[in-house]
Design a protein around this motif. Structure first.
Motif, mmCIF file in Angstrom:
data_model
loop_
_atom_site.group_PDB
_atom_site.id
_atom_site.type_symbol
_atom_site.label_atom_id
_atom_site.label_comp_id
_atom_site.label_asym_id
_atom_site.label_seq_id
_atom_site.Cartn_x
_atom_site.Cartn_y
_atom_site.Cartn_z
ATOM 1 N N LEU A 212 0.841 -1.185 0.000
ATOM 2 C CA LEU A 212 0.000 0.000 0.000
ATOM 3 C C LEU A 212 0.885 1.247 0.000
ATOM 4 N N LYS A 213 0.414 2.292 -0.670
ATOM 5 C CA LYS A 213 1.177 3.530 -0.777
ATOM 6 C C LYS A 213 0.676 4.501 0.282
ATOM 7 N N PRO A 214 1.535 4.941 1.210
ATOM 8 C CA PRO A 214 1.094 5.862 2.260
ATOM 9 C C PRO A 214 0.629 7.195 1.678
ATOM 10 N N SER A 215 -0.300 7.821 2.379
ATOM 11 C CA SER A 215 -0.766 9.143 1.987
ATOM 12 C C SER A 215 0.353 10.163 2.214
ATOM 13 N N LEU A 216 0.190 11.345 1.652
ATOM 14 C CA LEU A 216 1.182 12.398 1.855
ATOM 15 C C LEU A 216 1.338 12.736 3.331
ATOM 16 N N GLN A 217 0.210 12.723 4.047
ATOM 17 C CA GLN A 217 0.259 13.003 5.474
ATOM 18 C C GLN A 217 1.061 11.939 6.215
ATOM 19 N N MET A 218 0.843 10.681 5.850
ATOM 20 C CA MET A 218 1.586 9.600 6.508
ATOM 21 C C MET A 218 3.060 9.643 6.126
ATOM 22 N N LEU A 219 3.357 9.961 4.871
ATOM 23 C CA LEU A 219 4.753 10.059 4.449
ATOM 24 C C LEU A 219 5.486 11.121 5.269
ATOM 25 N N SER A 220 4.799 12.227 5.521
ATOM 26 C CA SER A 220 5.390 13.291 6.330
ATOM 27 C C SER A 220 5.659 12.805 7.751
ATOM 28 N N ARG A 221 4.710 12.028 8.289
ATOM 29 C CA ARG A 221 4.875 11.516 9.656
ATOM 30 C C ARG A 221 6.012 10.487 9.717
ATOM 31 N N ILE A 222 6.127 9.655 8.712
ATOM 32 C CA ILE A 222 7.206 8.657 8.679
ATOM 33 C C ILE A 222 8.558 9.355 8.658
ATOM 34 N N LYS A 223 8.685 10.365 7.821
ATOM 35 C CA LYS A 223 9.956 11.094 7.745
ATOM 36 C C LYS A 223 10.297 11.739 9.082
ATOM 37 N N SER A 224 9.288 12.322 9.724
ATOM 38 C CA SER A 224 9.507 12.948 11.022
ATOM 39 C C SER A 224 9.916 11.911 12.060
ATOM 40 N N SER A 225 9.274 10.745 12.035
ATOM 41 C CA SER A 225 9.593 9.676 12.996
ATOM 42 C C SER A 225 11.002 9.156 12.769
ATOM 43 N N GLU A 226 11.406 9.021 11.510
ATOM 44 C CA GLU A 226 12.751 8.534 11.212
ATOM 45 C C GLU A 226 13.807 9.466 11.814
ATOM 46 N N GLU A 227 13.575 10.764 11.688
ATOM 47 C CA GLU A 227 14.541 11.728 12.232
ATOM 48 C C GLU A 227 14.525 11.726 13.759
ATOM 49 N N LYS A 228 13.345 11.644 14.330
ATOM 50 C CA LYS A 228 13.208 11.696 15.784
ATOM 51 C C LYS A 228 13.736 10.433 16.445
ATOM 52 N N MET A 229 13.485 9.264 15.843
ATOM 53 C CA MET A 229 13.847 7.990 16.454
ATOM 54 C C MET A 229 15.162 7.423 15.906
ATOM 55 N N THR A 230 15.797 8.143 15.004
ATOM 56 C CA THR A 230 17.043 7.692 14.370
ATOM 57 C C THR A 230 16.874 6.276 13.822
ATOM 58 N N ILE A 231 15.960 6.168 12.884
ATOM 59 C CA ILE A 231 15.614 4.860 12.323
ATOM 60 C C ILE A 231 15.271 5.036 10.851
ATOM 61 N N ILE A 232 15.317 3.953 10.120
ATOM 62 C CA ILE A 232 14.898 3.937 8.724
ATOM 63 C C ILE A 232 13.690 3.011 8.610
ATOM 64 N N LEU A 233 12.610 3.486 7.986
ATOM 65 C CA LEU A 233 11.427 2.675 7.693
ATOM 66 C C LEU A 233 11.289 2.633 6.171
ATOM 67 N N PRO A 234 11.994 1.735 5.529
ATOM 68 C CA PRO A 234 12.091 1.749 4.056
ATOM 69 C C PRO A 234 10.760 1.466 3.367
ATOM 70 N N LEU A 235 10.522 2.202 2.311
ATOM 71 C CA LEU A 235 9.322 2.016 1.481
ATOM 72 C C LEU A 235 9.784 1.542 0.110
ATOM 73 N N ILE A 236 9.855 0.244 -0.039
ATOM 74 C CA ILE A 236 10.274 -0.324 -1.311
ATOM 75 C C ILE A 236 9.401 -1.531 -1.617
ATOM 76 N N PRO A 237 8.992 -1.706 -2.832
ATOM 77 C CA PRO A 237 9.362 -0.920 -4.014
ATOM 78 C C PRO A 237 8.373 0.220 -4.252
ATOM 79 N N ARG A 238 8.773 1.160 -5.063
ATOM 80 C CA ARG A 238 7.888 2.200 -5.580
ATOM 81 C C ARG A 238 7.216 2.989 -4.468
ATOM 82 N N GLU A 239 7.973 3.297 -3.400
ATOM 83 C CA GLU A 239 7.462 4.084 -2.283
ATOM 84 C C GLU A 239 6.224 3.446 -1.644
ATOM 85 N N ARG A 240 6.233 2.136 -1.543
ATOM 86 C CA ARG A 240 5.116 1.399 -0.949
ATOM 87 C C ARG A 240 5.583 0.661 0.292
ATOM 88 N N MET A 241 4.638 0.400 1.184
ATOM 89 C CA MET A 241 4.941 -0.371 2.384
ATOM 90 C C MET A 241 5.169 -1.830 2.021
#
Length: 284
Positions: A212-241
């Motif tokens: 599934l492809k996250p919404s723009l709002q969720m993508l923003s939250r994932i990016k924020s969480s990655e920076e805050k928690m020092t983690i990578i939550l990869p979305l592959i392939p094609r920016e999908r979960m």
């Protein structure tokens, strides 16, 4: 004289050919004799109006032996999967499914009508999808392979069939010193690679997350969480979960980059434990 002799030999020659056909049809094939599977019908070549021909078992439902695998790629946009395609098996007559131009193609193992058994696997339904693999392959040869165990006792990459175990999933060897998510390549969509062994997944998780492809709002939250928690939550392939968005399939010590390494050898290999993992994407 030769004409009369030829007439006498003709019935004997026909009987000889019939005997060969009977003996050939009784020969054991690959793993099928051990599994109690009857030998497949001999392959035959169906010739169309052009120069291409498709090898299919007698009685195949494939119209005129045509290969429709190219249609699959209009939705499933990857050329490789967990099984090689466009390859000729070493013993084509032992394969219990259709071949096309003597090659294994998408429709060798799958039906193309999106109906019938789960995952459109020929010969189903199967209790476990891996059952279809062992109609051609010996299960014992794969039982000891665990692609999650990547390091030996000396910390070196283990090998499977004289190749690094990493290549069970990756199409080329990653370099953990410099490679990041965007740099690594896979043999197929990550979820398909995982499903080869982890076939009994919860349907709810699959329907709500995988591919599934996250919404723009969720993508923003994932990016924020990655920076805050020092983690990578990869979305592959094609920016999908996918499976590796939440799970880290690597053994501890393989990945050097700390944000990417989190979750290795953790319970259920989760990159974060469940409470934190959920809020990394969702507003709770």
């Amino acid at each position: 004289m030769w004409g009369a002799r030829s007439m006498r030999l003709k019935p004997l020659f026909s009987q000889f050919l019939l005997l060969i056909a009977v003996l050939t049809s009784c020969a054991p094939t690959l793993n099928q004799e051990k599994a109690g599977i009857t030998s497949p019908a001999p392959l035959r070549t169906t010739v169309g109006s052009d120069s291409s021909a498709s090898a299919v078992p007698a009685g195949s439902s494939s119209a005129y032996g045509a290969d429709g695998s190219s249609v699959c790629l209009s939705c499933h946009d990857y050329l490789e999967n967990h099984h090689p395609t466009d390859v000729i098996p070493p013993a084509p007559y032992t394969i219990p499914f259709p071949l096309y131009n003597s090659q294994i193609r998408c429709l060798t193992c799958h039906t193309g009508d999106h109906m019938g058994s789960s995952y459109m696997l020929r010969g189903g339904p199967y209790t476990d999808r891996r059952e279809v693999c062992f109609l051609c392959h010996y299960e014992e040869e794969y039982r000891q392979i665990d692609p999650h165990i990547m390091l030996d006792s000396d910390g070196r990459i283990t090998e499977v069939n004289n190749r690094p175990v990493c290549l069970v999933c990756h199409s080329k060897m990653p370099d953990p010193r410099v490679d990041r998510t965007k740099d690594v390549s896979f043999r197929a969509d990550v979820a398909f690679l995982c499903w080869r062994c982890h076939s009994l997944m919860g349907i709810g998780i699959l329907n709500q997350h995988i591919l599934l492809k996250p919404s723009l709002q969720m993508l923003s939250r994932i990016k924020s969480s990655e920076e805050k928690m020092t983690i990578i939550l990869p979305l592959i392939p094609r920016e999908r979960m996918t499976c590796s968005t939440c799970h880290n399939p690597h053994q501890k010590g393989v990945i050097i980059h700390e944000p990417s390494a989190k979750g290795a050898d953790a319970p259920d290999r989760l990159r974060l434990q469940e409470a934190d993992l959920c809020v990394a994407c969702h507003v709770m």
